[in-house]
Design a protein around this motif. Sequence first.
Motif, mmCIF file in Angstrom:
data_model
loop_
_atom_site.group_PDB
_atom_site.id
_atom_site.type_symbol
_atom_site.label_atom_id
_atom_site.label_comp_id
_atom_site.label_asym_id
_atom_site.label_seq_id
_atom_site.Cartn_x
_atom_site.Cartn_y
_atom_site.Cartn_z
ATOM 1 N N TYR A 84 0.829 -1.211 0.000
ATOM 2 C CA TYR A 84 0.000 0.000 0.000
ATOM 3 C C TYR A 84 0.864 1.262 0.000
ATOM 4 O O TYR A 84 0.549 2.247 -0.671
ATOM 5 N N LEU A 85 1.956 1.233 0.766
ATOM 6 C CA LEU A 85 2.765 2.445 0.942
ATOM 7 C C LEU A 85 3.484 2.860 -0.338
ATOM 8 O O LEU A 85 3.616 4.055 -0.618
ATOM 9 N N ILE A 86 3.976 1.889 -1.114
ATOM 10 C CA ILE A 86 4.823 2.223 -2.265
ATOM 11 C C ILE A 86 4.074 3.046 -3.322
ATOM 12 O O ILE A 86 4.531 4.126 -3.701
ATOM 13 N N PRO A 87 2.917 2.617 -3.812
ATOM 14 C CA PRO A 87 2.259 3.411 -4.859
ATOM 15 C C PRO A 87 1.308 4.474 -4.323
ATOM 16 O O PRO A 87 1.035 5.465 -5.008
ATOM 17 N N PHE A 88 0.778 4.268 -3.108
ATOM 18 C CA PHE A 88 -0.292 5.133 -2.614
ATOM 19 C C PHE A 88 0.135 6.036 -1.463
ATOM 20 O O PHE A 88 -0.693 6.744 -0.896
ATOM 21 N N GLY A 89 1.425 5.999 -1.090
ATOM 22 C CA GLY A 89 1.896 6.775 0.062
ATOM 23 C C GLY A 89 1.605 8.252 -0.062
ATOM 24 O O GLY A 89 1.051 8.881 0.858
ATOM 25 N N GLU A 90 1.947 8.842 -1.212
ATOM 26 C CA GLU A 90 1.725 10.273 -1.395
ATOM 27 C C GLU A 90 0.238 10.600 -1.420
ATOM 28 O O GLU A 90 -0.189 11.630 -0.881
ATOM 29 N N LEU A 111 7.403 6.077 0.290
ATOM 30 C CA LEU A 111 7.917 5.218 -0.781
ATOM 31 C C LEU A 111 9.171 4.494 -0.309
ATOM 32 O O LEU A 111 9.326 3.282 -0.537
ATOM 33 N N THR A 112 10.043 5.226 0.361
ATOM 34 C CA THR A 112 11.286 4.634 0.875
ATOM 35 C C THR A 112 10.993 3.582 1.941
ATOM 36 O O THR A 112 11.542 2.473 1.904
ATOM 37 N N VAL A 113 10.128 3.932 2.887
ATOM 38 C CA VAL A 113 9.765 2.995 3.958
ATOM 39 C C VAL A 113 9.110 1.747 3.373
ATOM 40 O O VAL A 113 9.425 0.618 3.766
ATOM 41 N N GLY A 114 8.198 1.956 2.432
ATOM 42 C CA GLY A 114 7.521 0.827 1.795
ATOM 43 C C GLY A 114 8.482 -0.075 1.049
ATOM 44 O O GLY A 114 8.369 -1.310 1.102
ATOM 45 N N SER A 115 9.457 0.526 0.366
ATOM 46 C CA SER A 115 10.447 -0.264 -0.377
ATOM 47 C C SER A 115 11.287 -1.122 0.563
ATOM 48 O O SER A 115 11.518 -2.308 0.306
ATOM 49 N N VAL A 116 11.735 -0.510 1.652
ATOM 50 C CA VAL A 116 12.539 -1.244 2.640
ATOM 51 C C VAL A 116 11.706 -2.347 3.288
ATOM 52 O O VAL A 116 12.172 -3.488 3.460
ATOM 53 N N LEU A 117 10.462 -2.021 3.635
ATOM 54 C CA LEU A 117 9.592 -2.986 4.305
ATOM 55 C C LEU A 117 9.267 -4.168 3.388
ATOM 56 O O LEU A 117 9.246 -5.325 3.835
ATOM 57 N N LEU A 118 9.015 -3.895 2.105
ATOM 58 C CA LEU A 118 8.732 -4.971 1.158
ATOM 59 C C LEU A 118 9.945 -5.892 1.024
ATOM 60 O O LEU A 118 9.812 -7.127 1.046
ATOM 61 N N ASP A 119 11.120 -5.298 0.908
ATOM 62 C CA ASP A 119 12.342 -6.090 0.785
ATOM 63 C C ASP A 119 12.583 -6.928 2.032
ATOM 64 O O ASP A 119 12.870 -8.133 1.959
ATOM 65 N N PHE A 120 12.442 -6.299 3.201
ATOM 66 C CA PHE A 120 12.684 -6.994 4.458
ATOM 67 C C PHE A 120 11.695 -8.140 4.683
ATOM 68 O O PHE A 120 12.086 -9.273 4.983
#
Length: 446
Positions: A84-90, A111-120
Amino acid sequence: MLLLNSVVCGIEICACSGFTYIPPLLLKSGFSEENMSLVLGMGPFLALFIAPVVGRASDRCHSSFGRRRPFILVLSSFLIISLYLIPFGESIITFFIGKGDLSKMLGVLLLTVGSVLLDFTSQTCLTPCEALLNDASKKTGQQERIFSIYSLMVSLGGIIGYLISAINWKSNSVGQFFGGEEASVFSILIFIFTIICVQQFFNVPFVLRQLAYANFCSWTAVMGFNLYFTDFVGQVVYHGNPNAPVDSESGNLYDDGVRMGSWGLLLHCITSAIYSFFVEKLVEKYGSKMTYMMGMTSFSFAMTGMVLVPNVFVVILMAAMTGFAFATLTTIPFILVSKYHEDKENINGIFLKAMYLYFFDVITTTSLSNNGIGTYIATLDSAYFLSQVLLTMCAGYIVRITGTITAYMITAGFMGVFSIVFINRIIISKQDLIILCNERKVEGII
């Protein structure tokens, strides 16, 4: 077996499709190549420390839902949040505080938090999943088969994930409904992974350390290809620019290259899926070490080919060839870890003297019995996480020093060669241990 592997398949769908878009999204939001690489390294860095904790905790868990499933459920929930965070964060921030510079800045942060969270989460969640597969196959003699199916489902997830990202969603009704390509892709991922989740309710022994070294180099090579391939195709093969204005010729070329790169990664997963059917037979005929070595040799050859001939057809063909290495990496190391641990359990249950067969350098039986398969799989996965941490920390700087995006593929190729060296040192038989013990002058081991 297929049901047990469905979460793994879903994780791979989200990771493959999501990370096709994450590097371009980060670059378009203003990140430099170096900073983008650092962001991509934060998820594996967290997983490096937390995955072993998850593995050990799942070994000791006594939940009514099972030892592994509570951890899978929690990590899967955070994975969905990241989608949800990556595309819809803004958009979420704008809804609360209105549009402006602040909302844009916070959107980039999410976007940054979502990217890190998805990877982790997509990587850490694999540890209890892999341990659950071992639990299901314990004492059945089917470790090879269940991890071959695991490899198949990982590849199938990649096929679906890269297929989703390769489609031009802007040109169809789905893209119009969700309001853009990225929004469409991540909405589809949220739907798929939610459905899958609803259906589901370091003292390291020497032999494992040797395997971890080979695993580290192998994954550094393969992930160096997977993470940066679409960027390589967009900039080197298609001569596009990720920082070009929207709808400019250079920007459109880069987007076309990213989509073509997705098709290459799709073929990579198709090759891996097909090859996974033959891994078991190859291991029986040639042995684990030779099968592992053949996979990484083909990978190094593929990297050499796409660097020397950056033609779109050659590059896509070489991308397809890398599937051999991916199928090998998602099969052989887990077969060996299961073999090591199975012998350890037999040793603990039958005769103490023989415990030195694979774990001769572990001093006490207590240290053996306290560590379950989740701990050892977590150790193996830690090499995988560490490979990405170091890769993403260094890759951006290597590109800056060399001045060429091609350095991504060159680095992957070199790491493939290094992996072959370490694969040759893997312990797979009693004879290997006898030679090792003679070299180390260890007495009374075998």
